[in-house]
Design an enzyme around this catalytic site. Structure first.
Site, short mmCIF file in Angstrom:
data_model
loop_
_atom_site.label_atom_id
_atom_site.label_comp_id
_atom_site.label_asym_id
_atom_site.label_seq_id
_atom_site.Cartn_x
_atom_site.Cartn_y
_atom_site.Cartn_z
N ALA A 37 0.82 -1.22 0.00
CA ALA A 37 0.00 0.00 0.00
C ALA A 37 0.85 1.27 0.00
O ALA A 37 0.57 2.23 0.69
CB ALA A 37 -0.97 0.01 1.19
N ASP B 273 -0.58 -8.30 11.00
CA ASP B 273 -1.67 -7.72 10.23
C ASP B 273 -2.80 -8.75 10.11
O ASP B 273 -3.51 -8.82 9.10
CB ASP B 273 -1.19 -7.26 8.85
CG ASP B 273 -2.19 -6.30 8.17
OD1 ASP B 273 -3.04 -5.73 8.89
OD2 ASP B 273 -2.14 -6.13 6.95
#
EC number: 3.5.1.25
Length: 382
Positions: free
Chosen positions: A209, A267
């Site tokens: 990202a 995550d």
């Protein structure tokens, strides 16, 4: 190859015990050649075992209790429950239900929430729902306060530093002792460096990202070797070392460029620890296929289902680093990032007795918090 002395939840300097108190151990434990290492600290975990921290539910507390209990078997002794981009109503409902607390037999300690979004880039939203993304308006920091409702239990905020007015927000957050992380962003290197000069200290899941590394403008990735970092400051970066989010070669590049800044994060999403199929991540439906997790119907990665001990083993395998280095990336470095290294992340005298026993393959055999055993691998392979 020595003894670890523990008393009243802390690691003890035995010299004082011998010479000042003429004392000895009440309980002795044969660790059978295990490695003793500091407990793991996960600063980015979205949920697990069917629980999604970004879903406002009536039994949110029992959900967070379940996750904190279950991650003990993966060596995690403290964590930051992470919320992905959500509508303000979700923050207002969920954040008051997260309280900072010590770990124990009930589960891993909670260090405070990690709010990932909604002040992030549309281009790099990843698995974050676009309709919930926000920018900073005139009263930027007030805007953030209104969105989250309260910062009482917040430890980390991930934002995109290229956003207008982000510098003042970074300054305000760091003034309050909140760690600012750069992520879900199209920032160039100078925007990233400016954010660090205003107080940002972390990068959310490096390489994921963000703009890919480019030799003329390396973007956020360039912070790993930037010469514009203020003296005495270290930039840390999270890595999802699950074999999926980052190619082993990319993991090696980051580790060799800036070994002291690497922080392993899972995550992990609600589907961690569950069978493949459909699960949630905040406002989105995600599909688990083996170790891959995608937003349903797409090939957009959305969090991981890797556990922290798996990430540590994969990191060691991919980089060929020592066991100590791999273990420190999951303990010492996250503690330094949060400024709690005097209490956690080491086996130094006077630090909290949160530690693990591991075998030579770095499989967790037992987990201790404040000197008490809170989980043990039983003979049946629980």
């Amino acid at each position: 190859r020595e003894d670890l002395w523990v008393r009243e939840g802390k690691i003890l300097n035995p010299e004082k015990l011998f010479f000042d108190e003429k004392g000895s151990a009440d309980i002795q434990l044969d660790c059978k050649d295990s490695i003793i290492a500091p407990g793991f600290i996960d600063v980015q975990i979205n949920g697990g075992f069917g629980v999604d921290f970004s879903l406002a539910t009536d039994d949110f507390k029992s959900g967070i209790d379940l996750v904190s209990q279950k991650i003990l078997s993966h060596g995690v002794t403290s964590f930051c429950p992470t919320l992905v981009t959500s509508p303000p109503a979700v923050y207002h409902q969920v954040l008051p239900q997260i309280s900072i607390r010590n770990g124990g037999a009930h589960g891993a300690g909670i260090l405070g929430a990690h709010l990932e979004g909604p002040f992030i880039s549309k281009e790099k939203k990843g698995a974050h729902p676009e309709h919930c993304l926000r920018t900073f308006e005139e009263g930027a920091f007030q805007d953030l306060l209104a969105t989250y409702g309260s910062l009482d239990c917040v430890r980390i905020v991930t934002l995109a530093p290229e956003m207008k007015r982000s510098s003042e927000v970074i300054g305000e957050l760091t003034k309050r002792g909140i760690c600012v992380s750069l992520g879900h962003s199209v920032a160039n290197l100078s925007q990233a460096e400016e954010a660090v000069q205003h107080g940002a200290t972390f990068i959310t899941h490096l390489f994921n990202a963000m703009l890919p590394f480019h030799h003329r403008d390396p973007g956020i990735v360039g912070l790993l070797t930037s010469d514009k970092i203020p003296a005495g400051r270290r930039v840390f970066y999270g890595m999802i070392s699950d074999g999926i989010h980052t190619n082993p070669a990319a993991l090696r590049i980051a580790h060799r460029a800036h070994p002291k800044g690497l922080v392993l994060v899972t995550d992990a999403i609600a589907g961690m620890g569950l069978a493949p199929g459909r699960h949630t991540l905040g406002q989105q439906v995600v599909e688990i296929d083996g170790l891959n997790t995608y937003i349903a119907g797409t090939k957009t990665l959305s969090g991981s289902v890797a556990t922290m001990d798996t990430c540590v083993r994969h990191f060691q395998e991919a980089t060929g680093c020592s066991a100590e280095t791999a273990l420190e990336a999951a303990s010492l470095h996250p503690a330094q990032l949060l400024g709690i290294e005097h209490k956690k992340g080491t086996l130094n005298y006077d630090s909290d007795a949160d530690f693990l026993m591991l075998n030579d393959r770095l499989d967790v055999q037992a987990t201790y918090i404040a000197g008490e055993e809170v989980w043990r691998q039983d003979a049946l392979g629980m």
